[in-house]
Design a protein around this motif. Structure first.
Motif, PDB file in Angstrom:
ATOM      1  N   ASN A  13       0.848  -1.189   0.000  1.00 14.46           N
ATOM      2  CA  ASN A  13       0.000   0.000   0.000  1.00 14.46           C
ATOM      3  C   ASN A  13       0.890   1.247   0.000  1.00 14.46           C
ATOM      4  OD1 ASN A  13       0.784   0.581   2.664  1.00 14.46           O
ATOM      5  ND2 ASN A  13      -1.039  -0.352   3.557  1.00 14.46           N
ATOM      6  N   PHE A  14       0.266   2.435   0.021  1.00 11.31           N
ATOM      7  CA  PHE A  14       1.049   3.668  -0.095  1.00 11.31           C
ATOM      8  C   PHE A  14       1.902   3.962   1.143  1.00 11.31           C
ATOM      9  CE2 PHE A  14      -2.159   4.896  -3.462  1.00 11.31           C
ATOM     10  CZ  PHE A  14      -1.246   4.914  -4.503  1.00 11.31           C
ATOM     11  N   PRO A  70      -7.298  -1.541   1.776  1.00 15.89           N
ATOM     12  CA  PRO A  70      -6.501  -0.535   2.482  1.00 15.89           C
ATOM     13  C   PRO A  70      -6.329  -0.908   3.959  1.00 15.89           C
ATOM     14  CG  PRO A  70      -8.761   0.189   2.389  1.00 15.89           C
ATOM     15  CD  PRO A  70      -8.721  -1.165   1.715  1.00 15.89           C
ATOM     16  N   ALA A  71      -5.512  -0.151   4.663  1.00 16.26           N
ATOM     17  CA  ALA A  71      -5.314  -0.407   6.100  1.00 16.26           C
ATOM     18  C   ALA A  71      -5.424   0.889   6.879  1.00 16.26           C
ATOM     19  CB  ALA A  71      -3.935  -1.021   6.330  1.00 16.26           C
ATOM     20  N   GLY A  72      -5.923   0.794   8.113  1.00 17.96           N
ATOM     21  CA  GLY A  72      -6.029   1.980   8.961  1.00 17.96           C
ATOM     22  C   GLY A  72      -4.859   2.067   9.933  1.00 17.96           C
ATOM     23  N   LEU A  88     -18.405   8.028   2.656  1.00 22.85           N
ATOM     24  CA  LEU A  88     -17.394   7.043   2.287  1.00 22.85           C
ATOM     25  C   LEU A  88     -16.032   7.584   2.701  1.00 22.85           C
ATOM     26  CD1 LEU A  88     -17.861   4.341   0.657  1.00 22.85           C
ATOM     27  CD2 LEU A  88     -19.789   5.921   0.516  1.00 22.85           C
ATOM     28  N   SER A  89     -15.105   6.706   3.031  1.00 23.45           N
ATOM     29  CA  SER A  89     -13.815   7.221   3.510  1.00 23.45           C
ATOM     30  C   SER A  89     -12.633   6.365   3.065  1.00 23.45           C
ATOM     31  CB  SER A  89     -13.826   7.289   5.039  1.00 23.45           C
ATOM     32  OG  SER A  89     -12.550   7.646   5.528  1.00 23.45           O
ATOM     33  N   THR A  90     -11.557   7.056   2.732  1.00 22.75           N
ATOM     34  CA  THR A  90     -10.281   6.368   2.519  1.00 22.75           C
ATOM     35  C   THR A  90      -9.689   6.027   3.885  1.00 22.75           C
ATOM     36  OG1 THR A  90      -9.101   8.478   2.539  1.00 22.75           O
ATOM     37  CG2 THR A  90      -9.716   7.607   0.391  1.00 22.75           C
ATOM     38  N   ARG A  91      -8.595   5.265   3.878  1.00 29.89           N
ATOM     39  CA  ARG A  91      -7.880   4.959   5.111  1.00 29.89           C
ATOM     40  C   ARG A  91      -6.447   5.459   4.997  1.00 29.89           C
ATOM     41  NH1 ARG A  91     -10.238   0.539   8.813  1.00 29.89           N
ATOM     42  NH2 ARG A  91      -9.396   2.158  10.135  1.00 29.89           N
ATOM     43  N   SER A  92      -5.746   5.418   6.102  1.00 29.19           N
ATOM     44  CA  SER A  92      -4.354   5.903   6.094  1.00 29.19           C
ATOM     45  C   SER A  92      -3.501   5.155   5.072  1.00 29.19           C
ATOM     46  CB  SER A  92      -3.712   5.701   7.459  1.00 29.19           C
ATOM     47  OG  SER A  92      -4.465   6.326   8.437  1.00 29.19           O
ATOM     48  N   GLY A  93      -3.653   3.844   5.035  1.00 24.32           N
ATOM     49  CA  GLY A  93      -2.844   3.025   4.133  1.00 24.32           C
ATOM     50  C   GLY A  93      -3.640   2.645   2.909  1.00 24.32           C
ATOM     51  N   GLU A  94      -3.738   3.578   1.953  1.00 26.03           N
ATOM     52  CA  GLU A  94      -4.554   3.311   0.761  1.00 26.03           C
ATOM     53  C   GLU A  94      -3.764   2.581  -0.324  1.00 26.03           C
ATOM     54  OE1 GLU A  94      -7.546   3.403  -0.550  1.00 26.03           O
ATOM     55  OE2 GLU A  94      -8.413   3.900   1.396  1.00 26.03           O
ATOM     56  N   THR A  95      -4.488   2.089  -1.303  1.00 30.74           N
ATOM     57  CA  THR A  95      -3.892   1.497  -2.501  1.00 30.74           C
ATOM     58  C   THR A  95      -4.472   2.236  -3.707  1.00 30.74           C
ATOM     59  OG1 THR A  95      -5.656  -0.063  -2.991  1.00 30.74           O
ATOM     60  CG2 THR A  95      -4.025  -0.758  -1.360  1.00 30.74           C
TER      61      THR A  95
END
Ligand code: PGA
Ligand code: ZN
Length: 431
Positions: free
Chosen positions: A17-18, A41-43, A364-371
């Motif tokens: 992930n990013f 993704p990961a939080g 809707l929301s992205t997370r800290s560790g997006e792809t």
């Protein structure tokens, strides 16, 4: 009835992930050659009721964060079980995934393994029908382009040496298109960068800024002033949002504000929020109270819930059952939607449906560790919920923003920018 949409193969791999951490990507192939892909993704700040992400725990690889076990679960358990099933039967596929896992928190196969396959199946079925995902899942609509909530300044668990609240957001609800909102986001980010650099601030690896400010209120002041410096009307074109993520600040029944060296009781926290909404054009507060403080949540909803959107993130973890409890108890009036908190597409859509039936907003929301996976953009458009939270328009978040630009162009006059209507508490008619 055609048999062109039968699942012929399910593959998975470990990708990055990013944040440079491993995550699961799955690919579902169908009998007609269509293929769908999705990644998870990961939080960083994770709610305690989120489904488990299966990590290898092998300290010799990625400090224990490898996902080869989850990958193996996709290839060896999930793949063979889904083979021959129709990819268009999303609910049936998701129920099969729940059944194969057999635990209440998806810990056996891993929420990461399950979600990757659930979403990849939907992408494969959309490819089979030759439709974009939002149209495949959303039918004839109505569709709406969401208002972006840009996380511009970070603190709490997301940044060291910064403010206590996790995210300070700019919400351009009063402009007339998604494209204009994005342009506003870019201009405001630069104004804020300029302002905060003078106070020792810097850009975080995830995209937003962090700054060692003396108080949390100074953060809101900075956002308000950046909006105006960039030439936007504060409280008309651009509004402010906060994700306080207070579960991270809550200990022994008190809220600790480290940068102000003080601790607040639940009712003092409540008063802080009501003062802030009296002073600034704040239209959304996420996790204003801790996930452990349901009484505090209930009190604040009674107190200011008619005037501001109160979003449950850690509180609800996109879980339909917990959202139902919130609705019944009058706790919150909106829900943050992160598919990897709950683990399947069907459950994610159910949570959105339950929220909207109760007259609640969904973001809707992205997370800290997006792809580079942009599935949540399509979900924001097809659900018509009108809100999507991302980082500022740079770095990892442009994957989502660029996808929304393409959708905006594709839909043309068919979909409107949701604008202030996405925030019921904002429209003057709501009283
Ligand atoms: P996370 O943060 O991705 O680290 O969980 C986002 C949020 O709390 O909304
Ligand atoms: Zn949050």
């Amino acid at each position: 009835m055609s048999n062109s949409d039968l699942i012929s193969r399910v593959r998975a791999r470990e990708i990055l992930n990013f944040l440079g951490n491993p995550t699961v990507e799955a690919e579902v192939s169908l009998s007609d050659g269509s293929c769908g892909r999705a990644a998870v993704p990961a939080g960083i700040s994770v709610g305690s009721s989120e489904v488990g992400q299966l990590l290898d725990g092998d300290q010799k690889r990625f400090a224990g964060k490898g996902v080869l076990k989850a990958v193996r679960n996709v290839q060896e358990v999930i793949g063979p079980a889904l083979k021959g099933m129709s990819a268009s039967r999303q609910e049936m596929i998701d129920n099969k995934l729940l059944e194969l896992d057999g635990t209440s928190n998806k810990s056996r196969l891993g929420g990461n393994a399950i979600l990757a396959v659930s979403l990849a199946t939907a992408h494969a079925a959309a490819a089979n029908k030759k439709l974009p995902l939002y149209r495949y899942l959303g039918g004839e609509g109505p569709f709406a382009l969401p208002v972006p909530a840009f996380d511009m300044l970070e603190g709490g668990a997301h940044a060291q040496n910064s403010v206590d609240f996790q995210e300070y957001l700019v919400i351009p609800a009063g402009v007339s298109s998604f494209r204009e909102a994005l342009e506003a986001g870019v201009a405001i980010f630069h104004a804020l960068l300029n302002l905060l650099q003078k106070k020792g601030g810097s850009i975080q690896p995830t995209g937003p800024l962090a700054a060692p400010l003396k108080s949390n209120q100074e953060g809101v002041e900075a956002i308000a002033s950046a909006i105006e410096t960039a030439g936007y009307r504060l409280g008309k074109q651009c509004f402010i949002g906060i994700d306080a993520a207070t579960s991270e600040l809550y200990k022994d029944g008190k809220y600790f504000l480290r940068c102000e060296k003080r601790e607040l009781t639940s009712s003092e926290m409540d008063n802080l929020w009501s003062e802030w909404i009296d002073t600034y054009p704040i239209i959304s507060i996420e996790d204003p109270m801790s996930e452990e403080d349901w009484d505090g949540w209930q009190a604040i909803t009674r107190h200011i819930g008619e005037r501001v959107q109160l979003v449950g993130d850690d509180l609800f973890t996109t879980n339909p059952e917990i959202v139902k409890k919130g609705i019944a108890l009058g706790v919150a009036n909106a829900v943050l939607i992160k598919p990897n908190q709950i683990g399947t597409l069907s459950e994610t859509l159910e949570t959105i449906r339950i929220a909207s039936e109760a007259g609640w907003a969904a973001m809707l929301s992205t997370r800290s560790g997006e792809t580079e996976d942009a599935t949540i953009t399509d979900l924001s458009v097809l659900s018509g919920c009108g809100q999507i939270k991302t980082g500022p328009p740079r770095a990892k978040s442009v994957v989502k923003h660029n996808r929304l630009l393409r959708i905006e162009e594709e839909l043309g006059g068919e979909a409107k920018y949701k604008g202030v209507q996405a925030f019921r508490k904002l429209s003057p008619e709501s009283g």
